[in-house]
Scaffold this motif. Sequence first.
Motif, mmCIF file in Angstrom:
data_model
loop_
_atom_site.group_PDB
_atom_site.id
_atom_site.type_symbol
_atom_site.label_atom_id
_atom_site.label_comp_id
_atom_site.label_asym_id
_atom_site.label_seq_id
_atom_site.Cartn_x
_atom_site.Cartn_y
_atom_site.Cartn_z
ATOM 1 N N SER A 3 0.827 -1.199 0.000
ATOM 2 C CA SER A 3 0.000 0.000 0.000
ATOM 3 C C SER A 3 0.868 1.258 0.000
ATOM 4 N N ASN A 4 1.947 1.258 0.800
ATOM 5 C CA ASN A 4 2.850 2.402 0.834
ATOM 6 C C ASN A 4 3.502 2.639 -0.517
ATOM 7 N N THR A 5 3.918 1.564 -1.178
ATOM 8 C CA THR A 5 4.542 1.693 -2.491
ATOM 9 C C THR A 5 3.571 2.327 -3.473
ATOM 10 N N LYS A 6 2.322 1.899 -3.426
ATOM 11 C CA LYS A 6 1.299 2.463 -4.306
ATOM 12 C C LYS A 6 1.131 3.963 -4.054
ATOM 13 N N ILE A 7 1.143 4.355 -2.795
ATOM 14 C CA ILE A 7 0.998 5.775 -2.431
ATOM 15 C C ILE A 7 2.168 6.584 -2.970
ATOM 16 N N TRP A 8 3.390 6.062 -2.836
ATOM 17 C CA TRP A 8 4.567 6.807 -3.307
ATOM 18 C C TRP A 8 4.600 6.890 -4.838
ATOM 19 N N ILE A 9 4.184 5.817 -5.508
ATOM 20 C CA ILE A 9 4.124 5.852 -6.977
ATOM 21 C C ILE A 9 3.085 6.872 -7.427
ATOM 22 N N GLU A 10 1.938 6.854 -6.762
ATOM 23 C CA GLU A 10 0.895 7.841 -7.074
ATOM 24 C C GLU A 10 1.425 9.261 -6.864
ATOM 25 N N GLY A 11 2.165 9.466 -5.786
ATOM 26 C CA GLY A 11 2.733 10.789 -5.506
ATOM 27 C C GLY A 11 3.736 11.227 -6.560
ATOM 28 N N THR A 12 4.533 10.297 -7.045
ATOM 29 C CA THR A 12 5.508 10.612 -8.088
ATOM 30 C C THR A 12 4.801 10.990 -9.386
ATOM 31 N N ILE A 13 3.733 10.269 -9.699
ATOM 32 C CA ILE A 13 2.953 10.591 -10.898
ATOM 33 C C ILE A 13 2.318 11.977 -10.762
ATOM 34 N N ILE A 14 1.807 12.270 -9.567
ATOM 35 C CA ILE A 14 1.208 13.591 -9.306
ATOM 36 C C ILE A 14 2.261 14.690 -9.472
ATOM 37 N N ALA A 15 3.468 14.454 -8.955
ATOM 38 C CA ALA A 15 4.541 15.448 -9.102
ATOM 39 C C ALA A 15 4.862 15.669 -10.574
ATOM 40 N N ALA A 16 4.895 14.599 -11.360
ATOM 41 C CA ALA A 16 5.158 14.718 -12.796
ATOM 42 C C ALA A 16 4.036 15.498 -13.489
ATOM 43 N N LEU A 17 2.787 15.215 -13.113
ATOM 44 C CA LEU A 17 1.668 15.978 -13.685
ATOM 45 C C LEU A 17 1.761 17.456 -13.305
ATOM 46 N N SER A 18 2.147 17.712 -12.063
ATOM 47 C CA SER A 18 2.263 19.096 -11.600
ATOM 48 C C SER A 18 3.306 19.857 -12.401
ATOM 49 N N ILE A 19 4.455 19.231 -12.658
ATOM 50 C CA ILE A 19 5.488 19.931 -13.427
ATOM 51 C C ILE A 19 5.058 20.084 -14.881
ATOM 52 N N MET A 20 4.356 19.088 -15.422
ATOM 53 C CA MET A 20 3.869 19.200 -16.801
ATOM 54 C C MET A 20 2.886 20.360 -16.940
ATOM 55 N N LEU A 36 -0.716 25.916 -12.053
ATOM 56 C CA LEU A 36 -1.717 24.871 -12.235
ATOM 57 C C LEU A 36 -1.338 23.562 -11.546
ATOM 58 N N GLY A 37 -0.051 23.330 -11.326
ATOM 59 C CA GLY A 37 0.386 22.124 -10.629
ATOM 60 C C GLY A 37 -0.143 22.032 -9.216
ATOM 61 N N GLN A 38 -0.486 23.169 -8.636
ATOM 62 C CA GLN A 38 -1.047 23.190 -7.284
ATOM 63 C C GLN A 38 -2.368 22.420 -7.238
ATOM 64 N N ILE A 39 -3.090 22.423 -8.346
ATOM 65 C CA ILE A 39 -4.379 21.731 -8.399
ATOM 66 C C ILE A 39 -4.187 20.234 -8.203
ATOM 67 N N THR A 40 -3.288 19.638 -8.985
ATOM 68 C CA THR A 40 -3.081 18.190 -8.882
ATOM 69 C C THR A 40 -2.495 17.812 -7.527
ATOM 70 N N LEU A 41 -1.587 18.638 -7.022
ATOM 71 C CA LEU A 41 -0.997 18.325 -5.727
ATOM 72 C C LEU A 41 -2.041 18.408 -4.613
ATOM 73 N N THR A 42 -2.962 19.353 -4.720
ATOM 74 C CA THR A 42 -4.007 19.484 -3.704
ATOM 75 C C THR A 42 -4.967 18.296 -3.746
ATOM 76 N N VAL A 43 -5.290 17.828 -4.938
ATOM 77 C CA VAL A 43 -6.121 16.620 -5.037
ATOM 78 C C VAL A 43 -5.420 15.458 -4.337
ATOM 79 N N TYR A 44 -4.134 15.300 -4.619
ATOM 80 C CA TYR A 44 -3.370 14.210 -3.995
ATOM 81 C C TYR A 44 -3.319 14.378 -2.470
ATOM 82 N N ALA A 45 -3.095 15.603 -2.011
ATOM 83 C CA ALA A 45 -3.049 15.871 -0.568
ATOM 84 C C ALA A 45 -4.373 15.504 0.093
ATOM 85 N N LEU A 46 -5.467 15.799 -0.583
ATOM 86 C CA LEU A 46 -6.774 15.476 -0.020
ATOM 87 C C LEU A 46 -7.084 13.981 -0.116
ATOM 88 N N ARG A 47 -6.411 13.278 -0.978
ATOM 89 C CA ARG A 47 -6.566 11.808 -1.062
ATOM 90 C C ARG A 47 -5.716 11.106 -0.009
#
Length: 193
Positions: A3-20, A36-47
Amino acid sequence: MRSNTKIWIEGTIIAALSIMLSFLPTGMGTTFSISLGQITLTVYALRRGVKPAMLAGLIWGFLHFPLGQVIYLSVAQVLIEYILAYPFAGFAGFFAARLHKSIQAENHGQDRFAIISACLVGTFARYFWHFVAGYIFWGQYAMWGLSPVIYSLVINGTNALLTALAAIVILLIFEKVFPTVFIPKDQKSMSMH
Protein backbone atom coordinates in the motif's frame (compact mmCIF):
# COMPACT_ATOMS: atom_id res chain seq x y z
CA MET A 1 4.29 -2.30 2.43
CA ARG A 2 2.50 -2.77 -0.88
CA SER A 3 0.00 0.00 0.00
CA ASN A 4 2.85 2.40 0.83
CA THR A 5 4.54 1.69 -2.49
CA LYS A 6 1.30 2.46 -4.31
CA ILE A 7 1.00 5.77 -2.43
CA TRP A 8 4.57 6.81 -3.31
CA ILE A 9 4.12 5.85 -6.98
CA GLU A 10 0.89 7.84 -7.07
CA GLY A 11 2.73 10.79 -5.51
CA THR A 12 5.51 10.61 -8.09
CA ILE A 13 2.95 10.59 -10.90
CA ILE A 14 1.21 13.59 -9.31
CA ALA A 15 4.54 15.45 -9.10
CA ALA A 16 5.16 14.72 -12.80
CA LEU A 17 1.67 15.98 -13.69
CA SER A 18 2.26 19.10 -11.60
CA ILE A 19 5.49 19.93 -13.43
CA MET A 20 3.87 19.20 -16.80
CA LEU A 21 1.07 21.63 -15.98
CA SER A 22 3.70 24.31 -15.35
CA PHE A 23 4.44 24.28 -19.08
CA LEU A 24 0.94 25.54 -19.88
CA PRO A 25 0.98 29.31 -20.39
CA THR A 26 -0.79 31.02 -17.50
CA GLY A 27 1.34 34.14 -17.21
CA MET A 28 -0.14 37.60 -17.11
CA GLY A 29 2.70 39.85 -18.11
CA THR A 30 6.14 39.02 -16.76
CA THR A 31 5.28 38.84 -13.06
CA PHE A 32 1.89 37.23 -12.48
CA SER A 33 0.94 33.60 -13.11
CA ILE A 34 -1.26 30.75 -11.94
CA SER A 35 0.52 27.59 -10.79
CA LEU A 36 -1.72 24.87 -12.24
CA GLY A 37 0.39 22.12 -10.63
CA GLN A 38 -1.05 23.19 -7.28
CA ILE A 39 -4.38 21.73 -8.40
CA THR A 40 -3.08 18.19 -8.88
CA LEU A 41 -1.00 18.32 -5.73
CA THR A 42 -4.01 19.48 -3.70
CA VAL A 43 -6.12 16.62 -5.04
CA TYR A 44 -3.37 14.21 -4.00
CA ALA A 45 -3.05 15.87 -0.57
CA LEU A 46 -6.77 15.48 -0.02
CA ARG A 47 -6.57 11.81 -1.06
CA ARG A 48 -3.48 10.80 0.89
CA GLY A 49 -2.74 13.30 3.65
CA VAL A 50 0.11 15.58 4.61
CA LYS A 51 3.24 13.39 4.56
CA PRO A 52 2.71 11.80 1.14
CA ALA A 53 1.71 15.19 -0.29
CA MET A 54 4.80 16.90 1.13
CA LEU A 55 6.99 14.22 -0.46
CA ALA A 56 5.17 14.66 -3.79
CA GLY A 57 5.72 18.41 -3.44
CA LEU A 58 9.43 17.83 -2.84
CA ILE A 59 9.62 15.70 -5.99
CA TRP A 60 7.72 18.41 -7.88
CA GLY A 61 10.32 20.94 -6.71
CA PHE A 62 13.22 18.68 -7.73
CA LEU A 63 11.71 18.09 -11.19
CA HIS A 64 12.29 21.76 -12.01
CA PHE A 65 16.04 21.06 -12.22
CA PRO A 66 16.34 18.47 -15.02
CA LEU A 67 13.64 20.30 -17.01
CA GLY A 68 15.49 23.62 -16.89
CA GLN A 69 12.69 25.37 -15.00
CA VAL A 70 14.92 26.81 -12.24
CA ILE A 71 15.51 30.54 -12.06
CA TYR A 72 18.84 30.87 -10.27
CA LEU A 73 20.09 33.87 -8.29
CA SER A 74 21.90 32.03 -5.50
CA VAL A 75 22.08 28.61 -3.89
CA ALA A 76 20.04 29.79 -0.90
CA GLN A 77 17.34 31.25 -3.15
CA VAL A 78 17.09 28.00 -5.14
CA LEU A 79 16.87 25.93 -1.95
CA ILE A 80 14.08 28.11 -0.57
CA GLU A 81 12.05 28.39 -3.77
CA TYR A 82 12.33 24.83 -5.08
CA ILE A 83 13.34 22.48 -2.26
CA LEU A 84 11.58 24.15 0.68
CA ALA A 85 8.52 25.85 -0.86
CA TYR A 86 7.02 23.03 -2.92
CA PRO A 87 6.69 20.48 -0.08
CA PHE A 88 4.66 23.05 1.87
CA ALA A 89 1.95 22.75 -0.79
CA GLY A 90 1.28 19.38 0.86
CA PHE A 91 -0.16 21.16 3.90
CA ALA A 92 -3.47 20.92 2.03
CA GLY A 93 -3.46 17.35 3.32
CA PHE A 94 -4.37 18.54 6.80
CA PHE A 95 -7.98 18.55 5.54
CA ALA A 96 -7.95 15.04 4.03
CA ALA A 97 -9.57 13.16 6.93
CA ARG A 98 -12.23 15.83 7.34
CA LEU A 99 -13.05 15.70 3.62
CA HIS A 100 -13.24 11.90 3.60
CA LYS A 101 -15.68 11.91 6.54
CA SER A 102 -17.88 14.60 5.01
CA ILE A 103 -17.98 12.85 1.60
CA GLN A 104 -18.96 9.58 3.26
CA ALA A 105 -21.63 11.42 5.28
CA GLU A 106 -22.76 13.23 2.10
CA ASN A 107 -22.33 16.57 3.84
CA HIS A 108 -21.66 18.78 0.84
CA GLY A 109 -21.27 21.94 2.90
CA GLN A 110 -18.42 20.34 4.89
CA ASP A 111 -16.94 18.94 1.64
CA ARG A 112 -16.72 22.43 0.22
CA PHE A 113 -15.33 23.89 3.43
CA ALA A 114 -12.56 21.26 3.52
CA ILE A 115 -11.71 21.78 -0.15
CA ILE A 116 -11.59 25.56 0.08
CA SER A 117 -9.54 25.40 3.28
CA ALA A 118 -7.10 22.90 1.74
CA CYS A 119 -6.62 25.02 -1.37
CA LEU A 120 -5.97 28.15 0.67
CA VAL A 121 -3.67 26.53 3.25
CA GLY A 122 -1.61 24.53 0.76
CA THR A 123 -1.20 27.41 -1.66
CA PHE A 124 -0.40 30.09 0.91
CA ALA A 125 1.98 27.78 2.83
CA ARG A 126 3.97 27.28 -0.37
CA TYR A 127 3.85 30.94 -1.42
CA PHE A 128 4.98 32.06 2.02
CA TRP A 129 8.42 30.71 1.07
CA HIS A 130 8.28 32.35 -2.35
CA PHE A 131 7.48 35.58 -0.49
CA VAL A 132 10.52 35.11 1.78
CA ALA A 133 12.79 34.46 -1.22
CA GLY A 134 11.19 37.37 -3.05
CA TYR A 135 11.96 39.72 -0.19
CA ILE A 136 15.52 38.49 0.41
CA PHE A 137 16.70 37.78 -3.14
CA TRP A 138 14.37 39.43 -5.63
CA GLY A 139 13.71 42.65 -3.73
CA GLN A 140 16.60 44.37 -5.45
CA TYR A 141 14.60 44.10 -8.70
CA ALA A 142 11.47 45.65 -7.19
CA MET A 143 9.43 47.59 -9.72
CA TRP A 144 7.02 50.47 -9.38
CA GLY A 145 9.17 52.05 -6.63
CA LEU A 146 7.98 49.50 -4.07
CA SER A 147 10.03 48.33 -1.10
CA PRO A 148 11.29 44.72 -1.33
CA VAL A 149 8.73 43.55 1.26
CA ILE A 150 5.76 45.17 -0.44
CA TYR A 151 6.96 44.12 -3.90
CA SER A 152 7.31 40.48 -2.85
CA LEU A 153 3.96 40.61 -1.06
CA VAL A 154 2.22 42.05 -4.14
CA ILE A 155 3.79 39.61 -6.61
CA ASN A 156 3.65 36.44 -4.51
CA GLY A 157 0.39 37.35 -2.81
CA THR A 158 -1.31 37.91 -6.18
CA ASN A 159 0.13 34.69 -7.62
CA ALA A 160 -0.96 32.76 -4.51
CA LEU A 161 -4.46 34.22 -4.65
CA LEU A 162 -4.86 33.47 -8.37
CA THR A 163 -3.51 29.93 -7.88
CA ALA A 164 -5.74 29.27 -4.86
CA LEU A 165 -8.82 30.55 -6.70
CA ALA A 166 -8.08 28.33 -9.72
CA ALA A 167 -7.60 25.32 -7.43
CA ILE A 168 -10.81 26.07 -5.53
CA VAL A 169 -12.89 26.33 -8.71
CA ILE A 170 -11.51 23.11 -10.23
CA LEU A 171 -11.69 21.09 -7.00
CA LEU A 172 -15.25 22.23 -6.27
CA ILE A 173 -16.19 21.02 -9.75
CA PHE A 174 -14.49 17.69 -8.95
CA GLU A 175 -16.43 17.48 -5.67
CA LYS A 176 -19.70 17.96 -7.53
CA VAL A 177 -19.01 15.75 -10.57
CA PHE A 178 -16.89 12.91 -9.16
CA PRO A 179 -16.16 13.24 -5.43
CA THR A 180 -14.66 9.75 -5.32
CA VAL A 181 -11.45 11.22 -6.80
CA PHE A 182 -10.68 12.34 -3.22
CA ILE A 183 -11.22 8.90 -1.66
CA PRO A 184 -8.51 6.28 -2.23
CA LYS A 185 -9.77 2.73 -2.61
CA ASP A 186 -7.38 1.63 0.13
CA GLN A 187 -8.67 3.71 3.04
CA LYS A 188 -5.86 2.32 5.21
CA SER A 189 -3.53 4.76 3.47
CA MET A 190 -5.00 7.60 5.51
CA SER A 191 -3.17 6.26 8.55
CA MET A 192 0.05 7.61 6.99
CA HIS A 193 -0.64 11.22 7.90
